[in-house]
Write a protein that holds these residues in place. Structure first.
Motif: not given
Length: 407
Positions: A296-301, A303-304, A394-395, A398, A403
């Motif tokens: 999730v942290v790695d794919k935050t952008t 997801v946004a 969490r995802a 976002v 983000a």
């Protein structure tokens, strides 16, 4: 909700080479943990089932599974036997008489539970018929005062086939000026049985008519019936049907009165082993949480961007739940396959490795149950699915503006 789109994106994320090597390691570790946990749980549960089934056959096949006793002799016990045998779950019904007795040989003395049986009625119901050495149940003849003993009991009394043993029963006591005198008779040992349980040290069989004479009961009177069940564990459920059949007050007892503590201990041990092995799966499920949080942290952008394109919160959650579930399913499928193969070939594997757990010439009892296997599969799926909820939330939370602020 467009689940097909969520599945497609989740599958692409799952297939893609992960930039975070540590996250990849945790993912592999979690899949391996599920595999080992599921396989170990299947193997251990099957062995414990086999042990319980073996005890059920060896012990409950030789002792009364369910008995019913009346205050007065039954008027037509032959018809009662026919009617009770028709109850669902009942395998057979025979007249029963039993007594706790002392057995005295030339060299020793011991206690035993003696059961009076009709060989022609019970030879197909008692499991000792296939385990009698140097004799047969059919050889018990009325008036001959013959007895069949367990191997451990015969060894304790130093008896072999053809020897005489004095049997003293407290149920046939008579009172004299010198005090109570127990009923006693000399019996001839005509057979020895071995079922591989504590029954071998505590049980003996004589003819029903001889047991009545020993206990000074009226010949031909039947006050107690012995009921054989298809499954002894169903005794509590069948007992009310048996009681309702009689118009007079009756007393019932079943195998739990004598051996319930033993099977209770086996059941508790099986449950504790299952609980401990389930913790392995739980630890692996927590590793899925760690791996998904890193993803999730790695794919935050990403997801946004997806949310700005109109992807809903539910779709985002589904993406990461599907990704985590795919890892769990791989571990579950391989774990089930490995566990079933190990269970089916367990004795062959231990023999090939030269491992003898129960001693030379003895095999581990194994009983693979489909219902238990289904419980393991469903429980693992539910546990791993729950583990994906927190990272998915969490995802889903976002905020695209936050983000993408510095992008």
């Amino acid at each position: 909700m467009n689940l097909s789109l969520s599945f497609f994106i989740g599958y692409r994320y799952w297939r893609a080479r992960k930039a975070n090597a540590f996250a990849s390691f945790i993912t592999i570790f979690s899949v391996s943990g599920i595999l080992l946990g599921v396989a170990a749980l299947i193997v251990v549960s099957s062995v414990m089932n086999g042990l319980e089934g073996q005890l059920k056959h060896r012990i409950l096949g030789a002792v009364p599974q369910l008995t019913v006793q009346t205050e007065t002799a039954l008027d037509n016990w032959q018809q009662d036997v026919v009617n009770l045998s028709a109850i669902n779950g009942v395998q057979g019904v025979t007249p029963n008489v039993s007594t706790q007795a002392m057995l005295q040989s030339a060299s020793n003395i011991g206690a035993a539970q003696l059961y009076g049986v009709y060989p022609e009625r019970e030879k197909s119901l008692l499991n000792i018929q296939r385990n009698i050495y140097s004799g047969q149940l059919d050889e018990l003849k009325p008036g001959k005062y013959q007895i069949i003993l367990g191997t451990e009991l015969a060894r304790t009394l130093d008896l072999s086939v053809g020897d005489k043993v004095r049997v003293l029963s407290g149920d046939g006591v008579v009172y004299s000026p010198f005090g109570p005198i127990p009923s006693q008779r000399k019996f001839t040992v005509i057979g020895v049985f071995e079922v591989g349980s504590q029954v071998d040290a505590t049980v003996g069989f004589i003819h029903h008519d001889d047991a009545q004479r020993l206990m000074r009961q009226q010949p031909g009177d039947v006050k107690q019936l012995r009921i054989y069940l298809d499954d002894p564990f169903t005794a509590p459920a069948i007992t009310p049907n048996v009681v309702n059949y009689f118009s007079q007050p009756v007393t019932t007892t079943d195998w739990r009165d004598s051996y319930g503590h033993l099977f209770g201990a086996v059941k508790m041990e099986k449950n504790m082993m299952s609980l401990m092995l389930s913790l392995i799966i739980a630890v692996a499920a927590f590793n899925i949480v760690s791996a998904l949080v890193m993803m999730v942290v790695d794919k935050t952008t990403d997801v946004a961007v997806l949310k700005t394109q109109g992807l809903t919160t539910t779709n985002v959650m589904a993406i990461f739940m599907i990704q985590g579930s795919l890892n769990a399913i791989i571990g579950l499928i391989t774990g089930v396959a490995a566990g079933v193969l190990l269970t089916i070939n367990l004795n062959e594997i231990t023999n090939a490795l030269g491992i003898s757990i129960l001693g030379a010439g003895q095999h581990l009892p194994v009983q693979l149950e489909l219902s238990q296997l289904s419980t393991i599969v469903i429980g693992t799926l539910v546990m791993t699915l729950l583990a994906t909820i927190y990272p998915a939330l969490r995802a889903a939370n976002v905020q695209p503006a936050t983000a993408l602020r510095y992008e």
